[in-house]
Design a protein around this motif. Structure first.
Motif, PDB file in Angstrom:
ATOM      1  N   TYR A   1      94.628   2.579  42.757  1.00  0.00           N
ATOM      2  CA  TYR A   1      93.910   2.549  44.010  1.00  0.00           C
ATOM      3  C   TYR A   1      93.115   3.567  44.263  1.00  0.00           C
ATOM      4  CZ  TYR A   1      93.801   2.756  49.269  1.00  0.00           C
ATOM      5  OH  TYR A   1      93.394   2.377  50.443  1.00  0.00           O
TER       6      TYR A   1
ATOM      7  N   GLY B   1      89.428   3.139  42.656  1.00  0.00           N
ATOM      8  CA  GLY B   1      88.479   2.252  43.490  1.00  0.00           C
ATOM      9  C   GLY B   1      87.675   1.253  42.481  1.00  0.00           C
TER      10      GLY B   1
ATOM     11  N   ARG C   1      90.018   6.724  50.415  1.00  0.00           N
ATOM     12  CA  ARG C   1      91.244   6.374  49.416  1.00  0.00           C
ATOM     13  C   ARG C   1      92.178   7.577  49.270  1.00  0.00           C
ATOM     14  NH1 ARG C   1      86.721   3.977  46.713  1.00  0.00           N
ATOM     15  NH2 ARG C   1      87.141   5.526  44.710  1.00  0.00           N
TER      16      ARG C   1
END
Length: 556
Positions: free
Chosen positions: A518, A521, A539
């Motif tokens: 995650y 990206g 993020r």
């Protein structure tokens, strides 16, 4: 973020998550170290560097330090309390008071009962001024839990507030005098002697109004305080035997003055013993005579039932000296073996597990009984529990209650906390009512109350709300990018740093991979995160929030 978070949560938290939380040992790949366990049970989790410091110091030494706090060594908390302010605003009222709109320091935390009671005139004092003392205690509670070096004291203060629960919503005089209840009753006695503790609670303005003993007079006595004294403060519901016996002589051991439990008759008689224990609130007592108006405890002989009594198989003669009847009741319940079992079990449940090991309870009870006349009885009991092997042998048998959950995340991320009423809304949404739990029972202390589908959703949301919700920026600020070491280059390295920082241990490989991917990206997790700096920072913040949503972070 909403869709990404939902998709991530669906992969990270399968339908069995709630079962995992209720039965976590099977879901834990690598148990945390004893140091991590201790920091999560003796306090509200580790701040940066705490784990390394504890390993160097040793658990035994750390326990002794925590059992002997020194206020002068709590510089960070002192600084935070000194600079904290709370907004207070109200309109003028003709002929009564002017308008107010200011960010005011927490100046009532050390106020005496007399100083606070000066605000009790409802005709001249705005409601917000009378509620202000309680709001300051709430703000200070957040700051102390988040910043205090003496974490065990904060945990036990919260425990005893829950045990001797009062609600500021019940009576405005409880809100008005909460600083004294917090400071001179709960904090003063949290490591002290339980019998002394009971008497301070019984005489406190807050408890007198909460359980109505302030109005108790002979013929008939008010039973509210006496019943909760037996059922919640001392012997506990397990020692209520009225369903088995309806006469005192039938209770095993009663004729020898050592009953195995209590019945309604004991409650009725104890209520009579506490008649005349009241608060000097200026009330009319007879004719034109009034009580003093100081807000302090007051014994009024004219309201006391002086006739003979019988409590727990013990005879009370008529016409005893002032307050002797009530004090004798406190002796009987404080020194009863049932009280040792009930209270020690609650302490073990708070510190270790929903179903604490019986061996640990037995050790705590033995220490309780041995030191029941010692001025630091509770400290001896805590030392026994904290040094026992059972204290750090298991993990995941407790779920963090909402206040613990939020504070532990603030501590793990070194967040800058500014007390604000919105923080209380966060807790309320998760079912936690700070100083406002309506019933005398206090907040439940088992996972089955706090973990269900609805509660889990609010628990997950609270972490991202803290980090991303604009309204909450008044309460907490996070410099997560600035705390990430520059030597951590790849998504995996950054993720590993924050997993260790927030959880203090490893997670399942699948969870680690999901978090790192995650953060990456779309690029390789073995490389630096992909994208614009703004997107990477987003993020990063989201990934850390997701760590706070993992089942591992919910346990302690």
């Amino acid at each position: 973020m909403a869709k990404q978070r939902r998709d991530f949560l669906q992969s990270l938290f399968p339908s069995s998550t709630i079962n995992d939380l209720l039965n976590p040992p099977q879901a834990t790949p690598v148990p945390p170290s004893p140091e991590v366990i201790a920091l999560n049970r003796m306090g509200y989790g580790a701040r940066q560097g705490d784990i390394a410091t504890l390993k160097k110091k040793g658990l035994a030494r750390y326990i002794e330090e925590q059992l002997n706090p020194t206020n002068g060594q709590d510089a960070l908390l002192k600084e935070q309390l000194a600079k904290a302010t709370l907004k207070i605003k109200y309109k003028a009222k003709a002929g009564k008071h002017g308008a107010m709109d200011e960010n005011r320091p927490l100046k009532l935390l050390n106020a005496s009962i007399e100083e606070l009671w000066k605000l009790s005139d409802r005709k001249k004092t705005p409601n917000k001024e009378r509620n202000r003392p309680a709001q300051e205690v709430m703000a200070a509670t957040w700051l102390r839990a988040t910043y205090s070096k003496w974490q065990l004291r904060e945990v036990m203060t919260e425990f005893w507030h829950n045990h001797f629960n009062v609600s500021v919503q019940t009576d405005w005089r409880i809100a008005l005098t909460l600083p004294v209840y917090d400071r001179e009753v709960i904090r003063k006695n949290c490591f002290g002697n339980f019998r002394d503790f009971l008497e301070d609670v019984a005489k406190s303005t807050a408890m007198q109004y909460y359980l109505d003993n302030v109005y108790s007079k002979a013929s008939p006595a008010n039973e509210n305080y006496a019943r909760e004294l037996f059922e919640l403060h001392t012997l506990g519901a397990d020692h209520y035997l009225n369903h088995l016996y309806d006469q005192w002589r039938q209770v095993p051991g009663a004729t020898k003055g050592k009953p195995s439990g209590y019945i309604d008759e004991d409650v009725y008689e104890a209520a009579r013993a506490f008649t005349g224990w009241t608060i000097a609130d200026g009330s009319r007592i007879k004719g034109g005579e009034r009580l003093p108006n100081t807000g302090k405890f007051f014994y009024y002989e004219g309201w006391h039932d002086n006739y003979q009594k019988r409590v727990l198989g013990t005879e009370f003669s008529s016409n005893q000296p002032p307050m002797a009847d009530g004090k004798k009741v406190l002796d009987l319940v404080a020194y009863h073996p049932g009280t040792a079992k009930f209270v020690c079990t609650k302490i073990c449940r708070r510190l270790v597990a929903d179903k604490p090991p019986q061996t640990l309870i037995d050790k705590a009870v033995a220490t309780w009984m041995k030191h029941q006349k010692s001025p630091d009885q509770i400290k001896h009991v805590l030392r026994t529990i904290l040094n026992a092997p059972e204290f750090t042998q298991n993990w995941g048998d407790k779920v963090k209650r909402p206040f613990e959950l939020v504070v532990s995340f603030l501590r793990a991320t070194n967040a800058q906390l500014t007390p604000h009423r919105n923080m209380h809304y966060l807790l309320t949404n998760m079912g936690y009512q700070m100083f406002q739990w309506a019933t005398p029972t206090g907040h439940p202390d088992v996972a089955s109350y706090w973990i269900n589908s609805h509660m889990m959703l609010t628990r997950w949301n609270v972490v991202s709300t803290l980090i991303f919700g604009r309204r909450w920026h008044k309460s907490a600020k996070f410099d997560l990018k600035g705390q990430t070491p520059t030597i951590a280059k790849s998504a995996f390295q950054i993720t590993d740093y924050w997993i260790e920082r927030v959880l203090g241990r490893q997670v399942k490989p699948q969870t680690r991979g999901l978090l790192a991917n995650y953060l990456a990206g779309g690029g390789s997790a073995a490389e630096p995160p992909f994208g614009k700096p703004k997107d990477i920072n987003f993020r990063l913040r989201a990934m850390i929030a997701l760590i706070g949503m993992t089942p591992e972070f919910q346990w302690r």
